[in-house]
Design an enzyme around this catalytic site. Structure first.
Site, short mmCIF file in Angstrom:
data_model
loop_
_atom_site.label_atom_id
_atom_site.label_comp_id
_atom_site.label_asym_id
_atom_site.label_seq_id
_atom_site.Cartn_x
_atom_site.Cartn_y
_atom_site.Cartn_z
N HIS A 186 47.67 49.53 29.62
CA HIS A 186 47.46 49.34 28.19
C HIS A 186 48.59 48.96 27.45
CE1 HIS A 186 43.51 52.07 28.66
NE2 HIS A 186 43.42 50.83 29.48
N HIS B 5 38.93 48.09 37.73
CA HIS B 5 37.30 48.20 37.79
C HIS B 5 36.74 48.15 39.16
CE1 HIS B 5 36.38 48.77 32.98
NE2 HIS B 5 37.28 49.47 33.45
N ARG C 229 42.61 44.49 34.26
CA ARG C 229 41.52 45.37 34.09
C ARG C 229 40.25 45.16 35.27
NH1 ARG C 229 37.03 46.52 29.91
NH2 ARG C 229 36.79 48.49 29.93
N ASN D 108 31.72 47.79 31.83
CA ASN D 108 31.95 46.39 32.01
C ASN D 108 31.08 45.38 31.15
OD1 ASN D 108 33.48 47.15 34.39
ND2 ASN D 108 31.81 46.88 35.81
#
Ligand code: HEM
Ligand SMILES: *[C@@H]1O[C@H](CO)[C@@H](O)[C@H](O)[C@H]1NC(C)=O
Ligand SMILES: *[C@@H]1O[C@H](CO)[C@@H](O)[C@H](O)[C@H]1NC(C)=O
Length: 322
Positions: free
Chosen positions: A197, A70, A66, A98
């Site tokens: 996910h 990001h 992740r 975040n």
């Protein structure tokens, strides 16, 4: 030289430099062999540290994946997310997507220390994050891919871009598609990458409305998730994004969507009577197809606007600019 020859020679060189510019403008300089002579062991060093970390805590593989997403969605894969705030600098760590959520920074620092000990001032934090993300997926049973390398590290970060360009869990399908399109990724890439996910956890605050208020959800699944996520309070309580195998990378995520057991609103948007239904169904039935598309889409995501050549720097400490 006649003026005609001059003109065509000039045109030739103009064409040549346009071609050269095109070749350099995006990711043409990234290559899996970038450190073959300057730091031949970098991949082994990153893999070993990732293996130790995943053995200690399975979730860290998800957290690093992740972090990479990001990073790449905010001004490209340039390690901007790793910069700490200072009294005179506001970075991305405390942006809404975040804050109290992104994790794994300490592990990236550990890996950087190990890499620096072997190859001083050579490997960027951006490349370390790209390799670590791939390794986290592999160590949890997912596909592998050759990571293009040669990114350099940003000297800046953008909290406002992090707030506006990372998709929200409350986003609609059309918003998800357009936010990925803004990064050069198509709807198919978006649906394959959402398969990230299949691992990791989400906080109650990100899925509360879905389990209390939405109708395209399996009632037993909703009841089970309400159990750990009260209507008020418990915002930081965690639930696995994949109810079946939360620490194993695979296509169960898509099987959940077909069964209306997506945890986030944004997850279930991929299977809610819209354009991605057929692809979700096909991934739910074919782990090989998902694995291939996920790996290819990860390479495309990892090529978003890298800094190369003399742009940016090789940060000595991933938390601060040199
Ligand atoms: C499609 C748009 C996406 C949205 C709206 C979204 C949203 C979220 C949210 C809300 C969480 C939970 C964060 C928390 O509660 O702390 C999460 C976790 C996670 N996301 Fe996404 N995400 C998206 C795409 C992706 C992509 C493309 C990847 C990677 C390829 C990814 C990988 C992960 C992972 C692995 C976790 C678990 C992290 C952990 O356990 O530490 N996500 N995501
Ligand atoms: C590592 O490289 C930096 C920058 O080139 C230099 O200042 C430093 O002295 C080097 N450290 C070691 C241990 O070689
Ligand atoms: C359900 O939706 C209503 C109306 O939008 C909202 O006021 C309420 O807070 C939601 N409930 C939960 C638990 O999210």
């Amino acid at each position: 030289m006649s003026s005609e020859t001059m003109a065509s020679t000039t045109q030739f060189f103009v064409t040549l430099s346009v071609l050269a510019l095109l070749a350099c403008s995006s990711y043409a300089q990234l290559s899996p062999n970038f450190y073959a002579t300057s730091c031949p062991n970098v991949q082994v060093i990153v893999r070993n540290a990732m293996r130790q970390a995943v053995n200690r805590e399975l979730r860290i593989g998800a957290s690093i994946l992740r972090l990479f997403f990001h990073d790449c969605f905010v001004n490209g894969c340039d390690a901007s997310i790793l910069l700490d705030d200072t009294p005179t600098f506001t970075g991305e760590k405390n942006a809404l997507p975040n804050q109290n959520s992104a994790r794994g920074f300490g592990l990236i620092d550990t890996i950087k220390t190990n890499v620096e000990a072997a190859c001083n001032a050579t490997v960027s934090c951006a490349d370390i994050l790209a390799l670590a993300a791939r390794d986290g997926v592999v160590l949890l049973g997912g596909p592998s891919w050759a990571v293009p390398l040669g990114r350099r590290d940003a000297r800046t970060a953008s909290q406002s871009a992090a707030n506006s360009q990372i998709p929200s869990p409350f986003a609609s399908l059309s918003t998800l598609i357009s936010m990925f399109a803004a990064k050069g990724l198509n709807a198919r890439d978006m649906t394959a990458l959402s398969g990230g996910h299949t691992i990791g956890q989400a906080r109650c605050s990100t899925f509360r409305n879905r389990i209390y208020n939405e109708t395209n959800i399996d009632p037993n699944f909703a009841a089970r998730r309400r159990n750990g996520c009260p209507a008020t309070g418990g915002d930081t309580n965690l639930a696995p994004l994949d109810i079946q195998t939360p620490n194993r990378f695979g296509n169960n995520y898509y099987q959940n969507l077909v069964a209306r057991r997506g945890l986030l609103h944004s997850d279930q948007e991929l299977f809610n009577g819209g354009s991605q239904d057929a692809l979700v169904r096909s991934y739910s039935a074919n782990d090989g197809a998902f694995s291939r598309d996920f790996a290819a889409a990860m390479v495309r995501m990892s090529n978003i606007s890298p800094l190369t050549g003399t742009n940016g720097e090789i940060r000595r400490d991933c938390k601060r600019v040199n």
